[in-house]
Every structure is written in C-alpha cells, then in structure tokens.
Design an enzyme around this catalytic site. Structure first.
Site, PDB file in Angstrom:
ATOM      1  N   ASP A   9     -11.626 -11.685   9.672  1.00  0.00           N
ATOM      2  CA  ASP A   9     -10.701 -10.982   8.854  1.00  0.00           C
ATOM      3  C   ASP A   9     -10.707 -11.449   7.259  1.00  0.00           C
ATOM      4  O   ASP A   9      -9.584 -11.731   6.773  1.00  0.00           O
ATOM      5  CB  ASP A   9      -9.539 -10.721   9.294  1.00  0.00           C
ATOM      6  CG  ASP A   9      -9.171  -9.855  10.649  1.00  0.00           C
ATOM      7  OD1 ASP A   9     -10.398  -9.720  11.151  1.00  0.00           O
ATOM      8  OD2 ASP A   9      -8.244  -9.431  11.163  1.00  0.00           O
ATOM      9  N   ASP A  51     -10.438  -5.978  10.155  1.00  0.00           N
ATOM     10  CA  ASP A  51      -9.441  -5.206  10.530  1.00  0.00           C
ATOM     11  C   ASP A  51      -9.828  -3.861   9.912  1.00  0.00           C
ATOM     12  O   ASP A  51     -10.115  -3.859   8.821  1.00  0.00           O
ATOM     13  CB  ASP A  51      -8.067  -5.611   9.794  1.00  0.00           C
ATOM     14  CG  ASP A  51      -6.916  -5.747  10.840  1.00  0.00           C
ATOM     15  OD1 ASP A  51      -7.023  -5.522  12.209  1.00  0.00           O
ATOM     16  OD2 ASP A  51      -5.729  -5.785  10.191  1.00  0.00           O
ATOM     17  N   HIS A  53      -8.318  -0.402   9.762  1.00  0.00           N
ATOM     18  CA  HIS A  53      -6.884   0.727  10.211  1.00  0.00           C
ATOM     19  C   HIS A  53      -7.145   2.326   9.768  1.00  0.00           C
ATOM     20  O   HIS A  53      -7.951   2.164   8.741  1.00  0.00           O
ATOM     21  CB  HIS A  53      -5.826   0.187   9.898  1.00  0.00           C
ATOM     22  CG  HIS A  53      -5.340  -1.184  10.633  1.00  0.00           C
ATOM     23  ND1 HIS A  53      -5.201  -1.102  11.777  1.00  0.00           N
ATOM     24  CD2 HIS A  53      -4.756  -2.361  10.346  1.00  0.00           C
ATOM     25  CE1 HIS A  53      -4.714  -2.318  12.312  1.00  0.00           C
ATOM     26  NE2 HIS A  53      -4.754  -2.919  11.263  1.00  0.00           N
ATOM     27  N   HIS A  62       1.808  -0.412  14.154  1.00  0.00           N
ATOM     28  CA  HIS A  62       1.406  -1.551  13.270  1.00  0.00           C
ATOM     29  C   HIS A  62       2.028  -1.668  11.768  1.00  0.00           C
ATOM     30  O   HIS A  62       2.238  -2.724  11.374  1.00  0.00           O
ATOM     31  CB  HIS A  62       0.063  -1.860  13.170  1.00  0.00           C
ATOM     32  CG  HIS A  62      -0.714  -3.232  12.681  1.00  0.00           C
ATOM     33  ND1 HIS A  62      -0.295  -4.185  13.577  1.00  0.00           N
ATOM     34  CD2 HIS A  62      -1.650  -3.412  11.900  1.00  0.00           C
ATOM     35  CE1 HIS A  62      -0.799  -5.261  12.937  1.00  0.00           C
ATOM     36  NE2 HIS A  62      -1.783  -4.823  11.824  1.00  0.00           N
ATOM     37  N   HIS A  76      -2.511  -1.800   5.203  1.00  0.00           N
ATOM     38  CA  HIS A  76      -3.670  -2.641   4.777  1.00  0.00           C
ATOM     39  C   HIS A  76      -4.612  -2.582   5.598  1.00  0.00           C
ATOM     40  O   HIS A  76      -4.679  -1.847   6.707  1.00  0.00           O
ATOM     41  CB  HIS A  76      -3.088  -4.371   5.195  1.00  0.00           C
ATOM     42  CG  HIS A  76      -2.803  -4.370   6.740  1.00  0.00           C
ATOM     43  ND1 HIS A  76      -1.545  -4.357   7.074  1.00  0.00           N
ATOM     44  CD2 HIS A  76      -3.771  -4.898   7.727  1.00  0.00           C
ATOM     45  CE1 HIS A  76      -1.799  -4.502   8.659  1.00  0.00           C
ATOM     46  NE2 HIS A  76      -3.038  -4.791   8.921  1.00  0.00           N
ATOM     47  N   LYS A 101     -11.779  -3.653  14.342  1.00  0.00           N
ATOM     48  CA  LYS A 101     -10.803  -3.578  15.335  1.00  0.00           C
ATOM     49  C   LYS A 101      -9.497  -2.827  14.548  1.00  0.00           C
ATOM     50  O   LYS A 101      -9.528  -2.917  13.272  1.00  0.00           O
ATOM     51  CB  LYS A 101     -10.387  -4.970  15.779  1.00  0.00           C
ATOM     52  CG  LYS A 101      -9.686  -5.879  14.624  1.00  0.00           C
ATOM     53  CD  LYS A 101      -9.588  -7.295  15.130  1.00  0.00           C
ATOM     54  CE  LYS A 101      -9.109  -8.045  14.051  1.00  0.00           C
ATOM     55  NZ  LYS A 101      -8.124  -7.798  13.448  1.00  0.00           N
ATOM     56  N   CYS A 143      -4.367 -13.216  13.448  1.00  0.00           N
ATOM     57  CA  CYS A 143      -5.451 -12.792  14.073  1.00  0.00           C
ATOM     58  C   CYS A 143      -6.570 -14.206  14.537  1.00  0.00           C
ATOM     59  O   CYS A 143      -7.086 -13.997  15.564  1.00  0.00           O
ATOM     60  CB  CYS A 143      -6.199 -12.002  13.048  1.00  0.00           C
ATOM     61  SG  CYS A 143      -5.417 -10.225  12.798  1.00  0.00           S
TER      62      CYS A 143
HETATM   63  C1  VGL Z   1      -3.590  -9.894  10.564  1.00  0.00           C
HETATM   64  C2  VGL Z   1      -1.174  -9.338  10.260  1.00  0.00           C
HETATM   65  C3  VGL Z   1      -1.527  -8.125  10.413  1.00  0.00           C
HETATM   66  C4  VGL Z   1      -4.474 -11.008  10.568  1.00  0.00           C
HETATM   67  C5  VGL Z   1      -3.688  -8.516  10.477  1.00  0.00           C
HETATM   68  O1  VGL Z   1      -5.620 -10.618  10.102  1.00  0.00           O
HETATM   69  O2  VGL Z   1      -4.165 -11.978  10.851  1.00  0.00           O
HETATM   70  N1  VGL Z   1      -2.131 -10.036  10.023  1.00  0.00           N
HETATM   71  N2  VGL Z   1      -2.673  -7.469  10.689  1.00  0.00           N
END
Ligand code: VGL
Length: 190
Positions: A9, A51, A53, A62, A76, A101, A143
């Site tokens: 990520d 990530d 979404h 989330h 995000h 994901k 993550c």
């Molecule tokens: C993440 C918070 C929410 C990460 C992803 O990539 O660590 N942290 N979504």
C-alpha cells in the site's frame, strides 16, 4: 528456496497530503525504490498490494464520517482515483505481481487481495516456491501488520524491514512489531 518482496500500500492517500497520510510515507516510497535498485536481484518476485475501495458505499463499515482511526477511517484509496495511485517516487517497474484489496470490504492484509486474474498471494508464493518474504510499506501498524501475520500463519518466513515502513501511530507501531515478533516474524531495520 526463494525470497520475495511484498510492498504494501505505498499509495498517495497513505503518504503526506493524502486522505490518511502517515508521517514519513513519501520517504518510505523513495527508500523502497533505493532498496529495489540495490537488492532486486535477491528477490525471485516482487509483489505489491493496493487498497482499492468502492466510492459508493462504506466498504463494510471501513469508512466513517467520524472515524476512530482504529477500526474506522476517512474515505481513502477510492478505486481509480489519484489517492489510490502508487506514490510517484515508488519505482513500479520492479513490481511483478500486483493485488488489489478492499473493494466493498474492510481489508487490511495484502493476502486478502487478488490479481486481475483472481489469484491470491498465497497461491502466487506457492507457485514460485517462495518460503521467505520481506515486507515493506504502509502502514506498519495496520496493513503491514496484518499482511505479516497472515504470511506467518501460512507458514512463510517473514522479515519486516521496519525502516522501510511508516505508521499511523507510534505506540501502535511498537505493538504491531511486538506482535509480529511473537508470531515468529523477524523485524530488522532494512
Ligand atoms: C490502512 C488504515 C486503513 C493501511 C488501510 O494501508 O495500513 N490503514 N486502511
């Protein structure tokens, strides 16, 4: 026996100025690129997660209007938006396999992601005889943590290169690294 690198990520929304920017995130992108230029030969495959979404729902709880920054977060990494792009200082030419994901789901671990062809990382690692995995990226305490614990659970030897990660919180970072060590993972600077 082969070793792989997993880059978790390293996206604009998780770096400074992003929706959920971590301190040091942009530097992590640059340092991972340096690491790749110096060490790519040690890895039989370089994996990356993003990530990714949905824009039109809360992705399984989330996203929240008043996030707690533990289980709920501001919006995000909306699929296809600049926030979900890899940070421009990450040299993506080294990436062999990408998984995405979090489409409609509160995924943290890269092992919850799939390639465009629908393959998950456990299958990718198994198909390439990978038994050792180095993990870098963002966020150490979310993550990266979840990915490391899933890899250990699957019987993969894990090394987190902590100097190539950035975190949401200082205490949660320390707790995550302790948890990874307790589960059998190694934590090194880089
Ligand atoms: C993440 C918070 C929410 C990460 C992803 O990539 O660590 N942290 N979504």
């Amino acid at each position: 026996m082969a070793r792989a690198l997993l880059i978790v990520d390293v996206q604009n929304d998780f770096t400074e100025g992003g929706a959920l920017g971590t301190e040091g995130g942009a530097q992590v992108a640059r340092d991972i690129t340096t690491h790749l230029r110096e060490h790519a030969g040690e890895y039989s495959v370089v994996l990356a997660s993003r990530d990714w979404h949905d824009a039109d729902n809360d992705n399984g709880g989330h996203f929240a209007a008043e996030p707690d920054y533990v289980d709920t977060w501001p919006r995000h990494c909306i699929a296809g938006t600049p926030g979900a792009d890899f940070h421009p200082d990450l040299d993506t030419s080294f990436i062999d396999v990408e998984v995405r994901k979090g489409q409609g789901a509160p995924h943290y671990s890269a092992f919850q992601g799939v390639t465009d062809a629908g393959q998950n990382l456990i299958d990718v690692l198994a198909s390439r005889d990978v038994e050792d995995l180095d993990i870098v990226g963002i966020a150490t305490d979310h993550c990266v943590r979840a990915s490391a614990l899933d890899a250990l659970e699957a019987g993969v030897q894990v090394r987190v290169l902590d100097g190539l990660t950035s975190a949401v919180g200082k205490e949660s970072r320390a707790a995550a690294l302790a948890e990874i060590r307790a589960a059998g993972g190694e934590v090194v600077d880089r």
